[in-house]
Enzyme design. Structure first.
Site, short mmCIF file in Angstrom:
data_model
loop_
_atom_site.label_atom_id
_atom_site.label_comp_id
_atom_site.label_asym_id
_atom_site.label_seq_id
_atom_site.Cartn_x
_atom_site.Cartn_y
_atom_site.Cartn_z
N ARG A 89 45.91 31.38 87.87
CA ARG A 89 45.37 31.68 89.19
C ARG A 89 43.85 31.58 89.21
O ARG A 89 43.25 31.12 90.17
CB ARG A 89 45.81 33.08 89.60
CG ARG A 89 45.25 33.51 90.93
CD ARG A 89 45.28 35.00 91.08
NE ARG A 89 46.59 35.50 91.49
CZ ARG A 89 46.96 36.76 91.32
NH1 ARG A 89 46.16 37.62 90.73
NH2 ARG A 89 48.14 37.16 91.73
N TYR A 90 43.21 32.07 88.15
CA TYR A 90 41.75 32.03 88.05
C TYR A 90 41.39 30.90 87.10
O TYR A 90 42.07 30.70 86.10
CB TYR A 90 41.22 33.36 87.51
CG TYR A 90 41.71 34.55 88.28
CD1 TYR A 90 41.22 34.80 89.56
CD2 TYR A 90 42.67 35.41 87.75
CE1 TYR A 90 41.67 35.89 90.28
CE2 TYR A 90 43.13 36.51 88.47
CZ TYR A 90 42.63 36.75 89.74
OH TYR A 90 43.07 37.81 90.45
N ARG A 93 41.01 31.85 83.13
CA ARG A 93 41.98 32.62 82.36
C ARG A 93 43.40 32.37 82.85
O ARG A 93 43.63 32.15 84.03
CB ARG A 93 41.65 34.11 82.39
CG ARG A 93 41.38 34.69 83.76
CD ARG A 93 40.35 35.82 83.57
NE ARG A 93 40.24 36.72 84.71
CZ ARG A 93 39.48 36.48 85.77
NH1 ARG A 93 38.82 35.33 85.88
NH2 ARG A 93 39.38 37.36 86.75
N CYS A 102 61.58 43.32 77.08
CA CYS A 102 60.66 44.42 76.79
C CYS A 102 61.38 45.44 75.91
O CYS A 102 62.60 45.42 75.81
CB CYS A 102 60.23 45.11 78.09
SG CYS A 102 59.47 43.98 79.26
N CYS A 106 60.85 49.26 82.88
CA CYS A 106 60.22 50.19 83.81
C CYS A 106 60.79 49.95 85.20
O CYS A 106 60.87 48.80 85.64
CB CYS A 106 58.72 49.94 83.82
SG CYS A 106 58.02 49.87 82.16
N CYS A 109 58.62 47.89 87.72
CA CYS A 109 58.04 46.64 87.22
C CYS A 109 57.93 45.57 88.32
O CYS A 109 58.88 45.28 89.03
CB CYS A 109 58.88 46.08 86.09
SG CYS A 109 58.23 44.52 85.45
N ARG A 111 57.66 42.45 87.80
CA ARG A 111 58.44 41.26 87.44
C ARG A 111 59.91 41.63 87.22
O ARG A 111 60.61 40.97 86.45
CB ARG A 111 57.86 40.62 86.17
CG ARG A 111 56.42 40.21 86.32
CD ARG A 111 56.05 38.98 85.49
NE ARG A 111 54.64 38.68 85.67
CZ ARG A 111 53.70 38.98 84.77
NH1 ARG A 111 54.02 39.52 83.62
NH2 ARG A 111 52.44 38.70 85.03
N ASP A 270 52.35 47.07 93.90
CA ASP A 270 52.52 45.94 94.80
C ASP A 270 53.86 46.04 95.53
O ASP A 270 54.52 47.07 95.50
CB ASP A 270 52.34 44.62 94.05
CG ASP A 270 53.35 44.49 92.94
OD1 ASP A 270 54.51 44.84 93.15
OD2 ASP A 270 52.96 44.04 91.84
N ASP A 307 46.63 43.96 93.94
CA ASP A 307 46.93 42.54 93.81
C ASP A 307 47.50 42.13 95.16
O ASP A 307 48.61 42.50 95.50
CB ASP A 307 47.97 42.34 92.69
CG ASP A 307 47.65 41.11 91.87
OD1 ASP A 307 47.23 40.10 92.47
OD2 ASP A 307 47.85 41.17 90.65
N LYS A 314 43.50 39.77 92.48
CA LYS A 314 43.17 41.19 92.32
C LYS A 314 41.86 41.50 92.99
O LYS A 314 40.88 40.79 92.81
CB LYS A 314 43.01 41.51 90.83
CG LYS A 314 44.28 41.83 90.14
CD LYS A 314 43.95 42.44 88.79
CE LYS A 314 45.04 42.12 87.80
NZ LYS A 314 45.26 40.67 87.64
C1 LIG Z 1 45.26 40.07 86.45
C2 LIG Z 1 45.38 38.66 86.19
C3 LIG Z 1 44.58 38.04 85.22
C4 LIG Z 1 43.56 38.78 84.42
O1 LIG Z 1 42.57 39.28 85.23
P1 LIG Z 1 41.39 40.18 84.68
O2 LIG Z 1 40.82 40.77 85.91
O3 LIG Z 1 40.44 39.26 83.96
O4 LIG Z 1 41.97 41.19 83.74
C5 LIG Z 1 44.74 36.69 85.04
N1 LIG Z 1 45.65 35.97 85.75
C6 LIG Z 1 46.42 36.55 86.67
C7 LIG Z 1 47.41 35.71 87.42
C8 LIG Z 1 46.32 37.91 86.92
O5 LIG Z 1 47.12 38.49 87.84
S1 SF4 Z 2 56.12 46.93 83.40
FE1 SF4 Z 2 57.71 45.33 83.36
S2 SF4 Z 2 56.95 43.79 81.90
FE2 SF4 Z 2 55.81 45.71 81.52
S3 SF4 Z 2 56.96 46.80 79.93
FE3 SF4 Z 2 57.67 47.57 81.90
S4 SF4 Z 2 59.48 46.31 82.38
FE4 SF4 Z 2 58.32 45.22 80.79
#
Ligand SMILES: *Cc1c(COP(=O)(O)O)cnc(C)c1O
Ligand code: SF4
Length: 346
Positions: A89-90, A93, A102, A106, A109, A111, A270, A307, A314
């Site tokens: 996305r960025y 990174r 996992c 959670c 979560c 995801r 979120d 987010d 973010k």
């Molecule tokens: C949060 C996130 C990151 C890391 O972001 P930082 O603010 O540098 O910790 C990188 N990619 C995605 C898609 C994210 O959601």
């Molecule tokens: S938040 Fe989601 S990805 Fe992270 S440890 Fe919990 S279940 Fe796994």
């Protein structure tokens, strides 16, 4: 077999099993465990004191998860995936999804549509495609291993991935996101730390949400990582009924500093489907942040971030950037643009 693998095997993976330890009727919850994965490690299970407490709420299925309100892919991550294992996305990174499972699941979560289903575990080919994408994209300086949880991978698999990423010339740092120090601290073995140490600069962000998770075992796991020179941060999710309270958050953040873990982000929940009962209002989060400023060290004050839906990214939530109109919040972003966000009314 390693002790941690044995412990993982002894996890509770059904509500029927859990009903053998606590007095509740598991039958209504079977529909929930059929829809979303369920696993609690023996360590995390031992932290539950009673039904419905903050540990229980984080790991035991709840009927409210069947509520279909919310979004299947709240952060628009699928659209940001050039290959299935990378979220980019960025520019500088990228998240590399190296594990589909996992140590424990959670309930909140983001995801949860993906983690824990065997079909979602990345194949060797998909992992190779991820590495090839990172290697072919010179803007990527920072690779974040995520999943699932990267630390449920065996040492050899993890080391192979780290070594391949580490040797890409434009990758300057590697980060790991893992809840294992919380749910399965025995996983942080000396052998793991000795291996990780070879791939500096390495950052690890863990995920403590409540002071009761700051156990002696978790503290020892964090100390082993810190002694290996790994810089530790923590991402907390603000959860209704679990930690949406200034006292609890203050105690958590001070306790983390004592464990050499720096609070990095406090995440606003979120809109992931099946998690809406955990959401608080942004106003609650801002009040908690404001309560920290005086009594808590700057070291223990993370960014409170949201987010934004649809892949916008973010955004730090700062009172001076937010205007409220009824339940609508108008959030001014760093580039001067504004977004609207419908807040919960509490
Ligand atoms: C949060 C996130 C990151 C890391 O972001 P930082 O603010 O540098 O910790 C990188 N990619 C995605 C898609 C994210 O959601
Ligand atoms: S938040 Fe989601 S990805 Fe992270 S440890 Fe919990 S279940 Fe796994």
């Amino acid at each position: 077999m390693d002790a941690w693998k044995q412990e993982l095997k002894e996890s509770v993976t059904s509500v029927a099993q859990l009903a053998g330890r606590f007095d509740f009727d598991p039958r209504p919850l079977i529909a929930v465990e059929q829809r979303y994965p369920f696993k609690i490690t023996p360590h995390y299970l031992s932290l539950i004191r009673e039904i419905g407490d903050p540990i229980w709420q984080q790991c035991v299925p709840d009927l409210r998860e069947l509520n279909d309100e919310g979004l299947v892919d709240p952060l628009g991550e699928e659209e940001l995936s050039p290959v299935p294992t990378v979220i980019h996305r960025y520019p500088d990174r990228a998240i590399f999804l190296v594990s589909g499972s996992c140590a424990g699941y959670c309930r909140f979560c983001t995801r949860k549509r993906k983690v824990g289903c065997p079909a979602m575990a990345p194949s060797f080919g998909e992992l190779r495609d991820g590495i090839d994408y990172i290697a072919a994209t010179p803007e990527i300086r920072d690779v974040i291993l995520s999943g699932g949880d990267p630390l449920v991978l065996p040492d050899m698999v993890l080391e192979d991935l780290l070594a391949r990423i580490h040797q890409i010339p434009h990758v300057e740092i590697i980060r790991i996101g893992s809840r294992v120090p919380v749910t399965l601290p025995s996983r942080i073995t000396d052998a793991l730390c000795t291996m990780l140490k070879k791939y500096q600069p390495l950052y690890l962000n863990t995920h403590f949400n409540h002071p009761r998770e700051l156990t002696p075992q978790a503290a020892a796991a964090c100390a082993r990582l810190a002694d290996a020179g790994i810089v530790l941060g923590n991402q907390t999710v603000l959860l209704r009924g679990v930690n949406d309270d200034p006292q609890i958050i203050g105690e958590l953040f001070r306790g983390l500093l004592k464990m050499r873990v720096r609070p990095y982000y406090l995440h606003h929940m979120d809109l992931a489907q099946g998690t809406s009962h955990f959401r608080t209002s942004v106003i609650t989060g801002l009040q908690i942040m404001a309560s920290l400023r005086g009594p808590v060290s700057g070291l223990a004050s993370p960014y409170y971030v949201i987010d934004l839906p649809g892949g916008k990214g973010k955004v730090p939530l700062l009172p001076q950037h937010i205007t409220r109109c009824g339940d609508m919040l108008v959030i001014r972003l760093a580039d001067g643009s504004v977004v609207e966000y419908r807040d919960l009314v509490e």
